[in-house]
Design an enzyme around this catalytic site. Structure first.
Site, PDB file in Angstrom:
ATOM      1  N   TRP A 160       0.825  -1.205   0.000  1.00  0.00           N
ATOM      2  CA  TRP A 160       0.000   0.000   0.000  1.00  0.00           C
ATOM      3  C   TRP A 160       0.862   1.259   0.000  1.00  0.00           C
ATOM      4  O   TRP A 160       0.602   2.212  -0.725  1.00  0.00           O
ATOM      5  CB  TRP A 160      -0.938  -0.050   1.183  1.00  0.00           C
ATOM      6  CG  TRP A 160      -2.139   0.862   1.184  1.00  0.00           C
ATOM      7  CD1 TRP A 160      -2.809   1.274   2.290  1.00  0.00           C
ATOM      8  CD2 TRP A 160      -2.840   1.446   0.081  1.00  0.00           C
ATOM      9  NE1 TRP A 160      -3.868   2.086   1.939  1.00  0.00           N
ATOM     10  CE2 TRP A 160      -3.912   2.202   0.575  1.00  0.00           C
ATOM     11  CE3 TRP A 160      -2.655   1.398  -1.309  1.00  0.00           C
ATOM     12  CZ2 TRP A 160      -4.794   2.918  -0.227  1.00  0.00           C
ATOM     13  CZ3 TRP A 160      -3.531   2.112  -2.121  1.00  0.00           C
ATOM     14  CH2 TRP A 160      -4.582   2.853  -1.576  1.00  0.00           C
ATOM     15  N   LYS A 209      -5.572   0.268   8.720  1.00  0.00           N
ATOM     16  CA  LYS A 209      -6.966   0.028   9.082  1.00  0.00           C
ATOM     17  C   LYS A 209      -7.023  -1.061  10.148  1.00  0.00           C
ATOM     18  O   LYS A 209      -6.972  -2.246   9.829  1.00  0.00           O
ATOM     19  CB  LYS A 209      -7.778  -0.397   7.853  1.00  0.00           C
ATOM     20  CG  LYS A 209      -7.798   0.643   6.723  1.00  0.00           C
ATOM     21  CD  LYS A 209      -8.456   0.086   5.479  1.00  0.00           C
ATOM     22  CE  LYS A 209      -8.469   1.102   4.338  1.00  0.00           C
ATOM     23  NZ  LYS A 209      -9.053   0.539   3.096  1.00  0.00           N
ATOM     24  N   SER A 221      -9.758   0.060  -1.934  1.00  0.00           N
ATOM     25  CA  SER A 221      -8.545   0.438  -2.677  1.00  0.00           C
ATOM     26  C   SER A 221      -7.460  -0.612  -2.540  1.00  0.00           C
ATOM     27  O   SER A 221      -6.571  -0.495  -1.700  1.00  0.00           O
ATOM     28  CB  SER A 221      -8.029   1.782  -2.160  1.00  0.00           C
ATOM     29  OG  SER A 221      -7.970   1.783  -0.733  1.00  0.00           O
ATOM     30  N   LYS A 275     -14.115  -4.049   8.736  1.00  0.00           N
ATOM     31  CA  LYS A 275     -14.389  -4.790   7.495  1.00  0.00           C
ATOM     32  C   LYS A 275     -13.368  -5.909   7.305  1.00  0.00           C
ATOM     33  O   LYS A 275     -13.653  -6.915   6.636  1.00  0.00           O
ATOM     34  CB  LYS A 275     -14.420  -3.837   6.294  1.00  0.00           C
ATOM     35  CG  LYS A 275     -13.156  -3.015   6.061  1.00  0.00           C
ATOM     36  CD  LYS A 275     -12.116  -3.705   5.219  1.00  0.00           C
ATOM     37  CE  LYS A 275     -10.868  -2.851   5.097  1.00  0.00           C
ATOM     38  NZ  LYS A 275      -9.809  -3.517   4.312  1.00  0.00           N
TER      39      LYS A 275
END
Length: 334
Positions: free
Chosen positions: A11, A104, A134, A187
C-alpha cells in the site's frame, strides 16, 4: 512538495508511486536493508507488488529522519501495530508535516484507533485518515479507484483531497473520523470470515448474508462509539467491505480462506507472508464489544475460531441456529 512515506509494503509503495506520478517529490522509508537495496538498484518491490516499477523520481531511505525532514505530508504506511512507533519517531524529529494514515485496524490492548494513537503521542498533530475500497495492486497500475480522506479539520481534509486527486484516483471528503476508522478496521474481520466461508466450500448465499449481517455489526460498534450511521453506507463502510470480502487480492480473505481449508492460524500467516490486520483486529473488536456490551455474533465466532480452537463448521452452525429475530433489531441501538 516533498512527501515522506513511512513503510514500503504494497500500500505504501502504491500510494507513494501515485504521488510521484502526480509530480511530488516522494521519499520512502524501509527498515529492511535487502528491500532497500532492491528498490534502489532495480526500482521495484517484488515481494509486495508484482509487475510493478517505481516512478523514476522516487527516492528510498533507511532513515526515518531523512525520509520526513521538510516533508509537507508524512504518510503512515505501516500496519496498525506499527503506528505508535512511527508517531514516536515523528515526535522526536523536527518534522511537522500533515500525518496521513493508511492503516486500518485497532491497537491491541488499548483498542485505540490510529487517530487516537496520534493524539496520544502528538496532541497537536494534524491528522488525516485515507480509507475506502482500494487494493494496492490496482492503485499501483493506476486503475480507477475512489477513496475518502477524513480529518477533524476540514481544511486539512480538503488539502489532502487535492494532494491525492489524479485521473485514476478520485477522492471524497469525510468528517466522521470514528465511522471512517471503525469501518476500515472492522471490514477486515468480515473479509476474514468471507474467506473462511469460501474455504469451507459455501456459496454466494452464505457470503452475501455474512457481508450484510457483518455490516450490521460494524454499525453497532461504530455508532456506540459515536459514529454517524450514514458513514457506513459510504466508501469507507460498505464500499471497503465489498472489495475486501470479494477479492482474492485481500490478505484478510486469503487468510480466512486458508483457515477454512484446514490450515492453522500460524501456518496461514506464514503462507501469506504479510501482515493480516483482521487477525488482531478480531481480538480487539471482540474485547471492545464485550466491554461495551455490544452484540457482535460473527466477530465472536471468528474470535472463537482464531483464538480458542473452535471448529469453523461448528461456528457457522452456531450462527445459523441462533434464536429468530427481527432483521432491524439493535442495528442502530435505539
Amino acid at each position: 512538495m516533498k512527501i515522506g512515506v513511512l513503510g514500503a509494503g504494497s500500500w505504501g509503495s502504491a500510494i507513494g508511486n501515485l504521488l510521484a506520478v502526480t509530480g511530488h517529490d516522494v521519499h520512502m522509508y524501509t527498515r529492511n536493508e535487502e528491500q532497500y537495496r532492491r528498490m534502489v538498484d532495480v526500482h521495484d518491490n517484488p515481494r509486495y507488488l508484482k509487475d510493478f516499477t517505481f516512478h523514476d523520481s522516487v527516492s528510498f531511505h533507511t532513515s526515518i529522519e531523512e525520509t520526513i525532514e521538510d516533508a509537507g505530508a508524512i504518510i503512515l504506511a505501516v500496519p496498525t501495530a506499527g503506528v505508535r512507533d512511527m508517531m514516536e519517531a515523528i515526535s522526536k524529529s523536527e518534522a511537522d508535516g500533515v500525518v496521513i494514515n493508511l492503516a486500518k485496524g485497532l491497537e491491541q490492548g488499548s483498542h485505540l484507533r490510529a487517530s487516537q494513537i496520534a493524539k496520544d503521542i502528538i496532541p497537536g498533530s494534524r491528522f488525516v485518515a485515507l480509507s475506502g475500497p482500494s487494493h494496492a495492486e490496482e492503485v499501483a497500475k493506476l486503475m480507477p479507484t475512489t477513496v475518502v480522506v477524513c480529518s477533524e479539520d476540514r481544511d486539512d481534509a480538503l488539502w489532502a483531497q487535492d494532494l491525492f486527486t489524479h485521473d485514476s484516483f478520485r477522492v471524497y471528503v469525510q468528517d466522521d473520523m470514528v465511522g471512517v476508522e471503525i469501518g476500515g478496521a472492522l471490514k477486515n474481520i468480515i473479509a476474514l470470515g468471507a474467506g473462511l466461508s469460501d474455504g469451507l466450500g459455501y456459496g454466494d448465499n452464505a457470503k452475501a448474508a455474512l457481508m450484510t449481517r457483518g455490516l450490521t455489526e460494524i454499525q453497532r460498534l461504530g455508532i456506540a462509539l459515536g459514529a454517524k450511521p450514514v458513514t457506513f453506507q459510504g466508501l469507507s463502510g460498505i464500499g471497503d467491505l465489498i472489495v475486501t470480502c470479494t477479492s482474492v487480492h485481500s490478505r484478510n480473505w486469503q487468510f480466512g480462506n486458508r483457515i477454512g481449508r484446514g490450515m492453522r492460524t500460524d501456518e496461514a500467516m506464514e503462507d501469506i507472508g504479510m501482515v493480516v490486520e483482521g487477525y488482531k483486529t478480531t481480538k480487539a473488536a471482540y474485547e471492545l464489544a464485550k466491554d461495551l456490551e455490544i452484540e457482535m455474533p460473527i466477530t465472536e465466532k471468528l474470535y472463537g475460531v482464531l483464538y480458542e480452537g473452535l471448529n469453523p463448521r461448528r461456528a457457522v452452525l452456531d450462527l445459523m441456529q441462533r434464536p429468530n429475530k427481527h432483521e432491524n433489531e439493535k442495528i442502530f441501538l435505539l
